[in-house]
Write an enzyme that holds these catalytic residues in place. Structure first.
Site, PDB file in Angstrom:
ATOM      1  CB  SER A 239      -5.808  -0.542   5.056  1.00 44.97           C
ATOM      2  OG  SER A 239      -6.652   0.044   4.099  1.00 44.97           O
ATOM      3  CB  THR A 240      -8.857  -4.582   2.268  1.00 40.03           C
ATOM      4  OG1 THR A 240      -8.330  -5.312   3.358  1.00 40.03           O
ATOM      5  CG2 THR A 240      -8.603  -5.298   0.984  1.00 40.03           C
ATOM      6  N   GLY A 241      -9.091  -1.299   1.111  1.00 43.19           N
ATOM      7  CA  GLY A 241     -10.120  -0.313   0.794  1.00 43.19           C
ATOM      8  C   GLY A 241     -10.765  -0.646  -0.533  1.00 43.19           C
ATOM      9  CE  LYS A 242     -15.897   2.610  -1.641  1.00 42.70           C
ATOM     10  NZ  LYS A 242     -17.107   3.381  -1.863  1.00 42.70           N
ATOM     11  CB  SER A 244      -5.598   1.316  -2.488  1.00 43.58           C
ATOM     12  OG  SER A 244      -5.912   1.799  -1.206  1.00 43.58           O
ATOM     13  CB  VAL A 246      -2.235  -0.179   2.560  1.00 45.49           C
ATOM     14  CG1 VAL A 246      -0.895   0.309   3.099  1.00 45.49           C
ATOM     15  CG2 VAL A 246      -2.928   0.926   1.780  1.00 45.49           C
ATOM     16  CE  LYS A 267      -3.668   4.430  -1.675  1.00 45.12           C
ATOM     17  NZ  LYS A 267      -4.000   5.793  -1.238  1.00 45.12           N
ATOM     18  CG  ASP A 383     -10.766  11.445   0.768  1.00 48.72           C
ATOM     19  OD1 ASP A 383     -11.797  11.792   1.389  1.00 48.72           O
ATOM     20  OD2 ASP A 383     -10.447  10.263   0.624  1.00 48.72           O
TER      21      ASP A 383
HETATM   22  P1  ADP Z   1      -7.557   4.380   0.787  1.00 48.20           P
HETATM   23  O1  ADP Z   1      -8.224   5.140   1.891  1.00 48.20           O
HETATM   24  O2  ADP Z   1      -7.759   5.011  -0.552  1.00 48.20           O
HETATM   25  O3  ADP Z   1      -7.852   2.928   0.794  1.00 48.20           O
HETATM   26  P2  ADP Z   1      -5.106   5.122   2.127  1.00 48.20           P
HETATM   27  O4  ADP Z   1      -3.899   5.705   1.477  1.00 48.20           O
HETATM   28  O5  ADP Z   1      -5.914   6.030   2.991  1.00 48.20           O
HETATM   29  O6  ADP Z   1      -5.972   4.440   0.990  1.00 48.20           O
HETATM   30  O7  ADP Z   1      -4.616   3.876   2.971  1.00 48.20           O
HETATM   31  C1  ADP Z   1      -5.520   3.087   3.679  1.00 48.20           C
HETATM   32  C2  ADP Z   1      -5.028   2.869   5.100  1.00 48.20           C
HETATM   33  O8  ADP Z   1      -3.767   2.253   5.088  1.00 48.20           O
HETATM   34  C3  ADP Z   1      -4.848   4.155   5.853  1.00 48.20           C
HETATM   35  O9  ADP Z   1      -6.013   4.542   6.490  1.00 48.20           O
HETATM   36  C4  ADP Z   1      -3.766   3.813   6.849  1.00 48.20           C
HETATM   37  O10 ADP Z   1      -4.343   3.202   7.984  1.00 48.20           O
HETATM   38  C5  ADP Z   1      -2.949   2.791   6.097  1.00 48.20           C
HETATM   39  N1  ADP Z   1      -1.784   3.423   5.481  1.00 48.20           N
HETATM   40  C6  ADP Z   1      -1.687   3.928   4.239  1.00 48.20           C
HETATM   41  N2  ADP Z   1      -0.467   4.423   3.999  1.00 48.20           N
HETATM   42  C7  ADP Z   1       0.234   4.225   5.130  1.00 48.20           C
HETATM   43  C8  ADP Z   1       1.582   4.523   5.523  1.00 48.20           C
HETATM   44  N3  ADP Z   1       2.441   5.110   4.703  1.00 48.20           N
HETATM   45  N4  ADP Z   1       1.963   4.171   6.776  1.00 48.20           N
HETATM   46  C9  ADP Z   1       1.106   3.561   7.607  1.00 48.20           C
HETATM   47  N5  ADP Z   1      -0.163   3.270   7.295  1.00 48.20           N
HETATM   48  C10 ADP Z   1      -0.599   3.590   6.078  1.00 48.20           C
HETATM   49 MN    MN Z   2      -7.866   6.749   3.041  1.00 49.35          MN
END
Ligand code: ADP
Ligand code: MN
Length: 494
Positions: A239-242, A244, A246, A267, A383
């Site tokens: 995942s690429t968020g604003k 972070s 992952v 993360k 959140d």
């Molecule tokens: P943000 O929303 O601030 O970018 P998140 O912690 O929600 O950060 O992580 C983004 C996405 O990454 C999550 O929606 C999930 O799909 C995936 N993710 C994060 N942590 C895990 C984890 N421990 N196991 C599996 N997927 C994860």
């Molecule tokens: Mn999230």
């Protein structure tokens, strides 16, 4: 322990001479490397948190560092070519797209906008008189200080060369042009914002290559984890968020003092982003961090987000709430257990279609978890929504708790109310007839008994409580300003 004792795990037998020569070879290699790549090695020393010796013998690591260095040189060469081709021509060709190093990655730390003479004064030797280090020349009435308008102006002109090469400064550099500080600073600001804009463009382009989503220092941090054997491989980006990025990784060797899960999520909190500014309030007003906050630079604040997520996850783990387990925190990189299987992350609650039975089960589980979170962990998620709950193994897992706060946070109850609203709405829309409305849910979680029967009054009462608690904290000094998880429950009933 006796060094001659039986080897514990390794069964490879080798003679003392072998060991010695291997060690010697290693030492020699190290020496050689240090001589050949002094800068590279030095650069690698800085960023690591653990202060262990840098493992220069590690091939992958070295290869990566060399690659970085190579990319830099490649770009420098590209710039020279670009300059040569464009020359004085009014129409210029940009090589922007061929560059290897992300503009963010290059260490442009020469951000000095004031007039302290830095050691790397860009003012070139072949230009007219420069100010010496002590800041003035001449004697008595003829003294010329570095604040002298003419000298300063020339210096400013020269310093324009420090702007990114794609920034067109005209041919002012070749002339005896004098820029006032004001003009120079304005130009400089513009040059940097242009640079940042180009960086953003780059970021978009490189969206697909996950590895590029992190800066070189982070990359090294990640490689180090692989090198140390803690992680087996980092497979890719989930995942690429604003705030972070992952990644998924396969866990490496479990050691005596560290159990590594078979699959991990990494993360990486972004260190370049301003988005965190918007979230200041979560941390600035959190008394756990209050003393530290004011003294920190943005980079450190982002590390604190990672730290916060780690602490919050640990509390949840201790309370038995299903959530990722913390493996390790290094700077702004948090490694935790992966929720999902075979590289496939568990779906978010918003993306999964549950049977009405599972839906109901999920609801009660969440109600329960919210209460545990509040009472046992002394936390409000802040959140909570179907975006931050994963469905895995027939139950709901909570993630993304870097912004979670204690209920006594000046806005803690408002955050809780918002969480309740999200949860209520989701399950009411999802057809769970038993789902409490947001106000009922709020009371059920907090144990408070707010009786207002409409949203506006309810909100007002919440804010009044928050204010009361603030006053309490003010009057009772630092009692609550610890970071322990077993602190007193919030005080609202006075
Ligand atoms: P943000 O929303 O601030 O970018 P998140 O912690 O929600 O950060 O992580 C983004 C996405 O990454 C999550 O929606 C999930 O799909 C995936 N993710 C994060 N942590 C895990 C984890 N421990 N196991 C599996 N997927 C994860
Ligand atoms: Mn999230």
């Amino acid at each position: 322990q006796c060094p001659w004792g039986a080897p514990s795990t390794t069964s490879i037998s080798c003679s003392l001479a072998d060991v010695m020569s291997e060690q010697l070879a290693k030492e020699l290699q190290l020496e050689e490397e240090n001589a050949a790549f002094p800068e590279v090695v030095a650069a690698a020393e800085g960023p690591f948190i653990t202060g262990e010796n840098i493992d220069t013998s590690s091939d992958l690591m070295l290869a990566q560092m060399l690659q970085m260095e190579f990319d830099r040189e490649y770009d420098a060469q590209l710039r020279r070519e670009e300059k040569k081709i464009n020359g004085d021509s009014k129409v210029s060709i940009s090589f922007e797209n061929y560059r290897k190093v992300h503009p963010y990655d290059s260490d442009s730390s020469e951000d000095e906008v004031d007039w302290q003479d830095t050691r790397h004064d860009p003012y070139r030797a072949d230009k007219p008189t420069t100010t010496p280090r002590r800041g003035f020349i001449g004697k008595g009435k003829d003294i010329t200080t570095k604040h002298d308008e003419v000298v300063c102006g020339r210096k400013n002109t020269a310093r324009m060369e420090n702007f990114a090469p794609e920034f067109q400064v005209g041919d002012g550099i070749g002339m005896d042009l004098k820029l006032s500080n004001q003009v120079f600073n304005a130009l400089k600001q513009h040059a940097y914002s242009e640079e940042r804009r180009s960086a953003r463009l780059h970021e978009k382009k490189e969206h697909s290559t996950a590895e590029k989503a992190v800066d070189p220092k982070t990359r090294l941090l990640l490689y180090k984890m692989v090198n140390s054997g803690m992680l087996e491989t980092i497979t890719g980006c989930i995942s690429t968020g604003k705030e972070s990025v992952v990644f998924h990784a396969y866990g490496g060797n479990t050691t005596e003092d560290k159990v590594i899960p078979p699959e991990c999520a990494i993360k990486v909190f972004k260190t370049t982003l301003n988005e965190f500014k918007n979230r200041d309030k979560y941390i600035k007003d959190d008394y756990r961090f209050k003393d530290r906050f004011s003294k920190l630079n943005p980079r450190k604040i982002i590390r604190m987000w990672a730290e916060k997520e780690m602490h919050n996850l640990t509390r949840m783990q201790n309370a038995g709430i299903p959530c990722p387990q913390v493996v390790i925190l290094k700077k702004h990189v948090l490694v935790m257990s992966f929720i999902g299987q075979d590289q496939v992350p568990a779906p978010k609650l918003k993306d999964v279609t549950l049977s009405s039975e599972d839906m109901k089960k999920a609801y009660y589980q969440i109600l329960n978890m919210m209460q545990q979170l509040y009472r046992e962990c002394n936390l409000v998620h802040a959140d909570l929504s179907e975006y931050n709950m994963l469905w895995h193994d027939g139950k709901v897992w909570l993630i993304d708790v870097s912004q979670s706060v204690e209920p006594t946070h000046p806005h803690g109850l408002e955050f809780l109310f918002r969480d309740c609203r999200n949860v209520s709405q989701f399950f009411q829309k999802g057809g769970v007839a038993e789902a409490l409305n947001e106000r009922e849910l709020f009371n059920a979680v907090s144990g408070l008994n707010i009786t207002a029967d409409n949203e506006v009054d309810f909100q007002a009462e919440i804010e009044a409580l928050e204010k009361m608690n603030e006053d309490h904290v003010q009057n009772h000094g630092k009692k609550l300003s610890t970071f322990s998880s077993d602190g007193d429950p919030p005080i609202y009933d006075e």
